[in-house]
Write a protein that holds these residues in place. Structure first.
Motif, PDB file in Angstrom:
ATOM      1  N   ALA A  44       0.906  -1.079  -0.038  1.00 61.89           N
ATOM      2  CA  ALA A  44      -0.081   0.074   0.090  1.00 61.89           C
ATOM      3  C   ALA A  44       0.922   1.324  -0.057  1.00 61.89           C
ATOM      4  O   ALA A  44       0.705   2.266  -0.715  1.00 61.89           O
ATOM      5  N   ALA A  45       1.955   1.408   0.977  1.00 60.34           N
ATOM      6  CA  ALA A  45       2.879   2.421   0.867  1.00 60.34           C
ATOM      7  C   ALA A  45       3.535   2.509  -0.461  1.00 60.34           C
ATOM      8  O   ALA A  45       3.853   3.753  -1.072  1.00 60.34           O
ATOM      9  N   GLY A  46       3.876   1.545  -1.236  1.00 60.73           N
ATOM     10  CA  GLY A  46       4.670   1.558  -2.424  1.00 60.73           C
ATOM     11  C   GLY A  46       3.507   2.143  -3.546  1.00 60.73           C
ATOM     12  O   GLY A  46       4.230   2.835  -4.353  1.00 60.73           O
ATOM     13  N   LEU A  47       2.216   1.827  -3.412  1.00 62.86           N
ATOM     14  CA  LEU A  47       1.286   2.267  -4.473  1.00 62.86           C
ATOM     15  C   LEU A  47       1.345   3.706  -4.132  1.00 62.86           C
ATOM     16  O   LEU A  47       1.390   4.378  -5.125  1.00 62.86           O
ATOM     17  N   TRP A  48       1.093   4.330  -3.034  1.00 58.97           N
ATOM     18  CA  TRP A  48       1.119   5.576  -2.758  1.00 58.97           C
ATOM     19  C   TRP A  48       2.324   6.225  -3.257  1.00 58.97           C
ATOM     20  O   TRP A  48       2.151   7.461  -3.682  1.00 58.97           O
ATOM     21  N   ALA A  49       3.458   5.985  -2.901  1.00 58.51           N
ATOM     22  CA  ALA A  49       4.637   6.481  -3.213  1.00 58.51           C
ATOM     23  C   ALA A  49       4.753   6.562  -4.668  1.00 58.51           C
ATOM     24  O   ALA A  49       5.181   7.541  -5.384  1.00 58.51           O
ATOM     25  N   SER A  50       4.348   5.521  -5.592  1.00 55.69           N
ATOM     26  CA  SER A  50       4.552   5.527  -7.020  1.00 55.69           C
ATOM     27  C   SER A  50       3.614   6.353  -7.349  1.00 55.69           C
ATOM     28  O   SER A  50       3.801   7.035  -8.714  1.00 55.69           O
ATOM     29  N   ALA A  51       2.288   6.538  -6.872  1.00 57.51           N
ATOM     30  CA  ALA A  51       1.276   7.617  -7.387  1.00 57.51           C
ATOM     31  C   ALA A  51       1.916   9.106  -7.128  1.00 57.51           C
ATOM     32  O   ALA A  51       1.920   9.877  -8.186  1.00 57.51           O
ATOM     33  N   CYS A  52       2.677   9.379  -6.174  1.00 57.85           N
ATOM     34  CA  CYS A  52       3.487  10.584  -5.900  1.00 57.85           C
ATOM     35  C   CYS A  52       4.306  10.820  -7.062  1.00 57.85           C
ATOM     36  O   CYS A  52       4.576  11.872  -7.628  1.00 57.85           O
ATOM     37  N   VAL A  77      12.364  13.236 -10.011  1.00 59.91           N
ATOM     38  CA  VAL A  77      11.839  11.878 -10.487  1.00 59.91           C
ATOM     39  C   VAL A  77      12.802  10.867 -10.477  1.00 59.91           C
ATOM     40  O   VAL A  77      12.706   9.716  -9.909  1.00 59.91           O
ATOM     41  N   ILE A  78      14.100  11.301 -10.826  1.00 59.15           N
ATOM     42  CA  ILE A  78      15.189  10.288 -11.080  1.00 59.15           C
ATOM     43  C   ILE A  78      15.746   9.752  -9.617  1.00 59.15           C
ATOM     44  O   ILE A  78      15.727   8.666  -9.376  1.00 59.15           O
ATOM     45  N   PRO A  79      16.142  10.847  -8.739  1.00 54.77           N
ATOM     46  CA  PRO A  79      16.603  10.387  -7.513  1.00 54.77           C
ATOM     47  C   PRO A  79      15.183   9.672  -6.690  1.00 54.77           C
ATOM     48  O   PRO A  79      15.741   8.687  -5.793  1.00 54.77           O
ATOM     49  N   ALA A  80      13.956  10.130  -6.620  1.00 53.29           N
ATOM     50  CA  ALA A  80      12.865   9.436  -6.007  1.00 53.29           C
ATOM     51  C   ALA A  80      12.781   8.069  -6.680  1.00 53.29           C
ATOM     52  O   ALA A  80      12.542   7.082  -5.683  1.00 53.29           O
ATOM     53  N   PHE A  81      12.868   7.663  -7.899  1.00 53.27           N
ATOM     54  CA  PHE A  81      12.783   6.408  -8.484  1.00 53.27           C
ATOM     55  C   PHE A  81      13.815   5.433  -7.914  1.00 53.27           C
ATOM     56  O   PHE A  81      13.626   4.371  -7.438  1.00 53.27           O
ATOM     57  N   VAL A  82      15.085   5.831  -7.854  1.00 46.71           N
ATOM     58  CA  VAL A  82      16.253   5.146  -7.261  1.00 46.71           C
ATOM     59  C   VAL A  82      15.941   4.966  -5.878  1.00 46.71           C
ATOM     60  O   VAL A  82      16.239   3.814  -5.358  1.00 46.71           O
ATOM     61  N   LEU A  83      15.448   5.596  -5.131  1.00 49.19           N
ATOM     62  CA  LEU A  83      15.437   5.502  -3.775  1.00 49.19           C
ATOM     63  C   LEU A  83      14.307   4.741  -3.217  1.00 49.19           C
ATOM     64  O   LEU A  83      14.290   3.871  -2.378  1.00 49.19           O
ATOM     65  N   ILE A  84      13.000   4.872  -4.103  1.00 45.81           N
ATOM     66  CA  ILE A  84      11.783   3.848  -3.827  1.00 45.81           C
ATOM     67  C   ILE A  84      12.376   2.527  -4.355  1.00 45.81           C
ATOM     68  O   ILE A  84      11.787   1.536  -3.678  1.00 45.81           O
ATOM     69  N   PHE A  85      13.080   2.406  -5.385  1.00 47.88           N
ATOM     70  CA  PHE A  85      13.244   1.058  -6.018  1.00 47.88           C
ATOM     71  C   PHE A  85      14.492   0.379  -4.778  1.00 47.88           C
ATOM     72  O   PHE A  85      14.318  -0.869  -4.824  1.00 47.88           O
ATOM     73  N   LEU A  86      15.199   1.211  -4.494  1.00 50.13           N
ATOM     74  CA  LEU A  86      16.126   0.838  -3.279  1.00 50.13           C
ATOM     75  C   LEU A  86      15.461   0.098  -2.244  1.00 50.13           C
ATOM     76  O   LEU A  86      15.670  -0.870  -1.706  1.00 50.13           O
ATOM     77  N   CYS A  87      14.450   0.828  -1.994  1.00 51.29           N
ATOM     78  CA  CYS A  87      13.593   0.386  -0.574  1.00 51.29           C
ATOM     79  C   CYS A  87      12.923  -0.827  -1.086  1.00 51.29           C
ATOM     80  O   CYS A  87      12.955  -1.694   0.033  1.00 51.29           O
ATOM     81  N   ILE A  88      12.349  -0.947  -2.063  1.00 47.50           N
ATOM     82  CA  ILE A  88      11.376  -2.232  -2.427  1.00 47.50           C
ATOM     83  C   ILE A  88      12.435  -3.461  -2.719  1.00 47.50           C
ATOM     84  O   ILE A  88      12.043  -4.781  -2.283  1.00 47.50           O
ATOM     85  N   ARG A  89      13.706  -3.291  -3.442  1.00 44.66           N
ATOM     86  CA  ARG A  89      14.329  -4.382  -3.735  1.00 44.66           C
ATOM     87  C   ARG A  89      15.484  -4.662  -2.858  1.00 44.66           C
ATOM     88  O   ARG A  89      15.772  -5.998  -2.777  1.00 44.66           O
TER      89      ARG A  89
END
Length: 241
Positions: A117-125, A138-150
């Motif tokens: 659910a948190a990942g969906l919300w962050a991806s929507a942002c 977008v670029i640093p946000a994507f890297v950090l979110i992907f790092l968090c999930i993977r």
């Protein structure tokens, strides 16, 4: 020093990246503490929520800046008077309902889906930032979110494995065996601070179950603790939740 602080308060690539990294670290520190106590929302969940919130605030600042500078002529031409950040707010509220649908309580009294659910919300942002053309964010946000999930699941697993708090689900033959199981748990130098007993329904083939919330008085392997309790003949299923 004053010049450096003033630079970081400006709207630039370094400032945006620092804010996102700081959101990740701050959320992670709080989530790490919750993860040690075996709470449902832990390390990765806090990071994703904090990142999404920071990303949303940065997006609002970006939209305001662009409307005041590069988009000002177009805004005057079409007579734009509304606050465009409201559109993003509606998307964020809507995705919250979608994320809530992924959070479930399993039959073993285990909460799942919070990180999803948190990942969906962050991806929507992040999608809002992409739609606004805020590429620097977008670029640093994507890297950090992907790092968090993977990558961070490994860290999350280490935190929980070394935690002294445990939630143990036990399915037993009969409620008459509750005293035996409690005695075995206490004999392992563990303190029981919560106990939830669920009566089974014989007609449906369901057996009674117990959820123990315990604290280890000395650091031990969780697998070893479960193995010691599982030696009892009256236990049908045992697992950590």
């Amino acid at each position: 020093m004053a010049a450096a602080w003033a630079y970081l308060h400006e709207f630039n690539m370094a400032s945006v990246t620092l804010r996102l990294v700081l959101a990740m670290v701050s959320g992670g520190m709080i989530g790490m503490e919750r993860g040690r106590k075996r709470r449902a929302a832990g390390f990765r969940t806090y990071i994703l929520v904090c990142l999404g919130a920071a990303l949303t605030m940065l997006l609002s600042q970006y939209e305001f800046t662009m409307l005041s500078t590069r988009w000002s002529a177009l805004a005057e031409e079409i007579g734009l008077r509304t606050d465009i950040s409201r559109f993003g707010a509606q998307v964020i509220n809507g995705i919250g309902f979608l994320g809530a649908g992924t959070i479930l309580v399993t039959g073993h009294q285990q909460i799942t889906g919070l990180t999803t659910a948190a990942g969906l919300w962050a991806s929507a942002c992040m999608g809002l930032a992409i739609g606004a053309g805020f590429y620097e964010c977008v670029i640093p946000a994507f890297v950090l979110i992907f790092l968090c999930i993977r990558v961070f699941p490994i860290v999350d697993g280490l935190i929980q494995e070394n935690s002294r708090a445990m939630h143990i689900y036990v399915e037993l033959e009969s409620l008459d065996n509750v005293g035996t199981i409690i005695g075995r748990v206490k004999s392992q130098n563990m303190q029981i601070f919560d106990l939830d007993i669920e009566r089974g329904r014989e007609k449906r083939g369901q057996y009674p179950s117990i959820v123990f919330s315990v604290r280890l008085n000395q650091r031990r392997s969780h697998a070893q603790v479960l193995s010691t309790i599982a030696d009892l003949d009256c236990i049908r299923v045992i697992r950590e939740i």
